[in-house]
Design a protein around this motif. Structure first.
Motif, PDB file in Angstrom:
ATOM      1  N   ALA A  49       0.849  -1.199   0.000  1.00 13.25           N
ATOM      2  CA  ALA A  49       0.000   0.000   0.000  1.00 13.25           C
ATOM      3  C   ALA A  49       0.884   1.249   0.000  1.00 13.25           C
ATOM      4  N   SER A 212      -3.991 -10.251   0.037  1.00 11.53           N
ATOM      5  CA  SER A 212      -3.699  -9.630  -1.256  1.00 11.53           C
ATOM      6  C   SER A 212      -3.955  -8.136  -1.196  1.00 11.53           C
ATOM      7  N   TYR A 213      -3.235  -7.406  -2.074  1.00  9.96           N
ATOM      8  CA  TYR A 213      -3.475  -5.981  -2.252  1.00  9.96           C
ATOM      9  C   TYR A 213      -3.229  -5.658  -3.711  1.00  9.96           C
ATOM     10  N   GLU A 214      -4.277  -5.178  -4.375  1.00 10.49           N
ATOM     11  CA  GLU A 214      -4.226  -4.947  -5.812  1.00 10.49           C
ATOM     12  C   GLU A 214      -3.769  -6.230  -6.500  1.00 10.49           C
ATOM     13  N   ASP A 215      -2.621  -6.218  -7.212  1.00  7.51           N
ATOM     14  CA  ASP A 215      -2.233  -7.428  -7.946  1.00  7.51           C
ATOM     15  C   ASP A 215      -1.140  -8.225  -7.239  1.00  7.51           C
TER      16      ASP A 215
END
Length: 266
Positions: A49, A212-215
């Motif tokens: 992030a 997970s975060y985004e991809d």
């Protein structure tokens, strides 16, 4: 000594929820008899992030580490808060550093006292903004806890064996590695962690996050290797707390039985 690895689920940018999960993990580890619990890399913000780093950065005396310190004291347990995004401009204690932001782990003893601070040496640049946004640390992270000398590194540091040799030569018999290691580099994670244990004939415990975060998806697989490089405990990719006994005398016995440590040339 009972070591707990807290592989918690991490929500990118949701500091309140992540600290709540870390709190629950520390309390659960204490209830299960752990002496020391270790948290993953940037457990409060979420490693990937990056756009939230600046607004969520805290000094060493900020709310996240104050909460962890209080938990260590309350539950009589050592905690590696590994790590947060530290705002160096507000750090005015005995651990001076450059201004900017750093990837910083803090080791708390059973009384909640700050026993050691480690700022990640090797900043990741591959498909990551870390190397652009943060400044690297310069000093080793070494803490004395019970009868164990604990070394501290972080994630990408695993690829740089000279750091681990320096830590081992400083007396560490257990090295903790808070991480945010993503798929697909599963074999790198496993092999590098095991290799650092084998070549230094010490315990190496790597604590990864989950989620997970985004991809980007963290691969979990927190693990403890003994001085022979034998896997003592490991997880999958879901949230889990692993507890394992660490016998510091085993380091001495392995080095005496197979004296590679004594045979090295400098």
């Amino acid at each position: 000594m009972k070591l707990a690895l807290a592989q918690i689920a991490i929500e990118g940018g949701d500091v309140a929820e992540n600290v709540r999960r870390a709190t629950e993990a520390i309390e659960s580890a204490a209830e299960r008899g752990a002496d020391l619990v270790a948290l993953p890399e940037i457990f409060n913000v979420g490693y990937f992030a990056f756009e939230t780093y600046q607004r969520n950065a805290e000094p060493l005396h900020g709310p996240t580490l104050t909460r962890i310190s209080d938990l260590a004291d309350e539950h009589d347990i050592g905690v590696l808060a590994g790590s947060i995004v530290e705002d160096l401009s507000e750090t005015t204690d005995e651990t001076p550093a450059e201004e900017g932001l750093a990837n910083t782990s803090v080791f708390f003893d059973r009384d909640g006292n700050r026993a050691a601070v480690y700022r990640k040496h090797h900043l990741f640049g591959y498909e990551s903004a870390e190397a652009e946004m943060l400044v690297p640390g310069e000093s080793l992270g070494i803490a004395e806890f019970e009868d164990v000398t604990v070394g501290m590194t972080t994630c990408y540091d695993l690829r740089f064996p000279e750091l681990y040799r320096s830590i081992a030569e400083a007396g560490a018999t257990l090295v903790l590695v808070p991480s945010a290691w993503p798929y697909p580099r599963v074999e790198h994670w496993r092999i590098l962690t095991q290799a650092r244990a084998i070549e230094n004939q010490c315990f190496v415990a790597a604590i990864n996050g989950s989620g997970s975060y985004e991809d980007a998806t963290l691969l979990g697989r927190s693990s403890v290797y003994d001085p022979w490089g034998t896997l003592l405990a490991g997880t999958g990719d879901e949230p889990e707390i692993v507890i394992r006994d660490i016998d510091p005398e085993r380091v001495t016995r392995v080095r005496e039985e197979f004296p590679a440590w004594h045979d090295r040339r400098r």
